[in-house]
Scaffold this motif. Sequence first.
Motif, PDB file in Angstrom:
ATOM      1  N   TRP A 153       0.835  -1.213   0.000  1.00  0.00           N
ATOM      2  CA  TRP A 153       0.000   0.000   0.000  1.00  0.00           C
ATOM      3  C   TRP A 153       0.862   1.252   0.000  1.00  0.00           C
ATOM      4  N   ARG A 154       1.903   1.252   0.823  1.00  0.00           N
ATOM      5  CA  ARG A 154       2.784   2.420   0.905  1.00  0.00           C
ATOM      6  C   ARG A 154       3.535   2.642  -0.407  1.00  0.00           C
ATOM      7  N   THR A 155       3.944   1.546  -1.033  1.00  0.00           N
ATOM      8  CA  THR A 155       4.649   1.662  -2.312  1.00  0.00           C
ATOM      9  C   THR A 155       3.722   2.241  -3.375  1.00  0.00           C
ATOM     10  N   LEU A 156       2.472   1.765  -3.435  1.00  0.00           N
ATOM     11  CA  LEU A 156       1.515   2.317  -4.405  1.00  0.00           C
ATOM     12  C   LEU A 156       1.251   3.798  -4.142  1.00  0.00           C
ATOM     13  N   ARG A 157       1.135   4.158  -2.866  1.00  0.00           N
ATOM     14  CA  ARG A 157       0.920   5.569  -2.519  1.00  0.00           C
ATOM     15  C   ARG A 157       2.119   6.412  -2.963  1.00  0.00           C
ATOM     16  N   ASP A 158       3.323   5.888  -2.706  1.00  0.00           N
ATOM     17  CA  ASP A 158       4.529   6.620  -3.117  1.00  0.00           C
ATOM     18  C   ASP A 158       4.589   6.764  -4.637  1.00  0.00           C
ATOM     19  N   VAL A 159       4.149   5.713  -5.361  1.00  0.00           N
ATOM     20  CA  VAL A 159       4.160   5.791  -6.832  1.00  0.00           C
ATOM     21  C   VAL A 159       3.169   6.852  -7.303  1.00  0.00           C
ATOM     22  N   ARG A 160       1.960   6.872  -6.697  1.00  0.00           N
ATOM     23  CA  ARG A 160       0.966   7.879  -7.076  1.00  0.00           C
ATOM     24  C   ARG A 160       1.459   9.295  -6.782  1.00  0.00           C
ATOM     25  N   GLU A 161       2.091   9.433  -5.604  1.00  0.00           N
ATOM     26  CA  GLU A 161       2.603  10.758  -5.243  1.00  0.00           C
ATOM     27  C   GLU A 161       3.741  11.174  -6.166  1.00  0.00           C
ATOM     28  N   ALA A 162       4.477  10.196  -6.664  1.00  0.00           N
ATOM     29  CA  ALA A 162       5.595  10.512  -7.555  1.00  0.00           C
ATOM     30  C   ALA A 162       5.111  10.869  -8.958  1.00  0.00           C
ATOM     31  N   GLU A 163       3.900  10.462  -9.350  1.00  0.00           N
ATOM     32  CA  GLU A 163       3.395  10.752 -10.686  1.00  0.00           C
ATOM     33  C   GLU A 163       3.103  12.248 -10.870  1.00  0.00           C
ATOM     34  N   PHE A 164       2.590  12.911  -9.820  1.00  0.00           N
ATOM     35  CA  PHE A 164       2.256  14.332  -9.953  1.00  0.00           C
ATOM     36  C   PHE A 164       3.510  15.179 -10.207  1.00  0.00           C
ATOM     37  N   PRO A 165       4.586  15.039  -9.444  1.00  0.00           N
ATOM     38  CA  PRO A 165       5.779  15.822  -9.765  1.00  0.00           C
ATOM     39  C   PRO A 165       6.340  15.483 -11.146  1.00  0.00           C
ATOM     40  N   ARG A 166       6.173  14.251 -11.570  1.00  0.00           N
ATOM     41  CA  ARG A 166       6.664  13.871 -12.899  1.00  0.00           C
ATOM     42  C   ARG A 166       5.838  14.576 -13.976  1.00  0.00           C
ATOM     43  N   ASP A 167       4.514  14.667 -13.736  1.00  0.00           N
ATOM     44  CA  ASP A 167       3.654  15.381 -14.694  1.00  0.00           C
ATOM     45  C   ASP A 167       4.023  16.870 -14.740  1.00  0.00           C
ATOM     46  N   ILE A 168       4.331  17.446 -13.549  1.00  0.00           N
ATOM     47  CA  ILE A 168       4.746  18.851 -13.495  1.00  0.00           C
ATOM     48  C   ILE A 168       6.041  19.034 -14.280  1.00  0.00           C
ATOM     49  N   LEU A 169       6.968  18.101 -14.088  1.00  0.00           N
ATOM     50  CA  LEU A 169       8.251  18.183 -14.787  1.00  0.00           C
ATOM     51  C   LEU A 169       8.034  18.094 -16.298  1.00  0.00           C
ATOM     52  N   ARG A 170       7.182  17.168 -16.736  1.00  0.00           N
ATOM     53  CA  ARG A 170       6.904  17.044 -18.175  1.00  0.00           C
ATOM     54  C   ARG A 170       6.273  18.330 -18.731  1.00  0.00           C
ATOM     55  N   ALA A 171       5.329  18.889 -17.951  1.00  0.00           N
ATOM     56  CA  ALA A 171       4.664  20.127 -18.405  1.00  0.00           C
ATOM     57  C   ALA A 171       5.675  21.260 -18.493  1.00  0.00           C
ATOM     58  N   THR A 172       6.625  21.308 -17.556  1.00  0.00           N
ATOM     59  CA  THR A 172       7.648  22.352 -17.595  1.00  0.00           C
ATOM     60  C   THR A 172       8.586  22.142 -18.783  1.00  0.00           C
ATOM     61  N   GLN A 173       8.954  20.878 -19.039  1.00  0.00           N
ATOM     62  CA  GLN A 173       9.864  20.584 -20.145  1.00  0.00           C
ATOM     63  C   GLN A 173       9.206  20.840 -21.510  1.00  0.00           C
ATOM     64  N   SER A 174       7.887  20.610 -21.609  1.00  0.00           N
ATOM     65  CA  SER A 174       7.214  20.815 -22.898  1.00  0.00           C
ATOM     66  C   SER A 174       6.836  22.277 -23.135  1.00  0.00           C
ATOM     67  N   GLY A 175       6.928  23.098 -22.110  1.00  0.00           N
ATOM     68  CA  GLY A 175       6.617  24.514 -22.262  1.00  0.00           C
ATOM     69  C   GLY A 175       5.185  24.845 -21.925  1.00  0.00           C
ATOM     70  N   VAL A 176       4.377  23.933 -21.468  1.00  0.00           N
ATOM     71  CA  VAL A 176       2.997  24.188 -21.096  1.00  0.00           C
ATOM     72  C   VAL A 176       2.982  24.992 -19.801  1.00  0.00           C
ATOM     73  N   LEU A 177       3.933  24.713 -18.901  1.00  0.00           N
ATOM     74  CA  LEU A 177       4.024  25.414 -17.632  1.00  0.00           C
ATOM     75  C   LEU A 177       5.386  26.125 -17.627  1.00  0.00           C
ATOM     76  N   VAL A 178       5.356  27.483 -17.501  1.00  0.00           N
ATOM     77  CA  VAL A 178       6.598  28.271 -17.549  1.00  0.00           C
ATOM     78  C   VAL A 178       6.572  29.342 -16.477  1.00  0.00           C
ATOM     79  N   PRO A 179       7.748  29.742 -15.970  1.00  0.00           N
ATOM     80  CA  PRO A 179       7.775  30.854 -15.020  1.00  0.00           C
ATOM     81  C   PRO A 179       7.490  32.162 -15.767  1.00  0.00           C
TER      82      PRO A 179
END
Length: 197
Positions: A143-169
């Motif tokens: 259960w903890r591993t699945l929770r950690d994987v889910r929590e890790a997906e959101f920062p990965r999505d943020i990183l992808r959005a930043t790398q693709s230029g969808v999210l920029v400072p």
Amino acid sequence: MNRNVDDAGNVETLKQTVVQVSTIVERLEARSAQAVQLLGGGVAVLEQGARRLNEGGERFAETALQAIRAQAHEAVVQGSGRAVGELQQQLQRSSDTAKWAADALAEQRRLLTAAQSTLIWKGLIALGMGSMLAAMGCGFYAWRTLRDVREAEFPRDILRATQSGVLVPCGDGALCIKVGAKPKRAGKDGEYVVLTE
């Protein structure tokens, strides 16, 4: 291990008792043989005396000899009776000791069987509880591993959005989102805007 030590001690005690009884029987047999020899020697002496007294009167010698033989016989019977009585007492004591030892061994076997049964049940219960704890630990870890994987997906999505230029400072620490010329809405009431990919 205590059972082996107790069993060896009881067997040793029983062996010593049997050896003591055997020694007593041998002594009684030796005493009986000595009594018979002494009586035999006494009878021989009496017979010689009877022959000597034969000159003075055969009747007196025969009467005396019969009386002496009766007394000797009575002495042998009494001595043998005492010896047999002592032997019977020793055998009875040995029998009582052997019975006591057998009863003690039976009681020890019964107690050991009960203790083994208790240990087996306790072992099975402990094994079951250990298995349950291990299963619960594995479930918690999964259960903890699945929770950690889910929590890790959101920062990965943020990183992808930043790398693709969808999210920029945008400056001053603000973030800007690229939504396109005609943004699409999401949610029941359109409360969300879909980012352009």
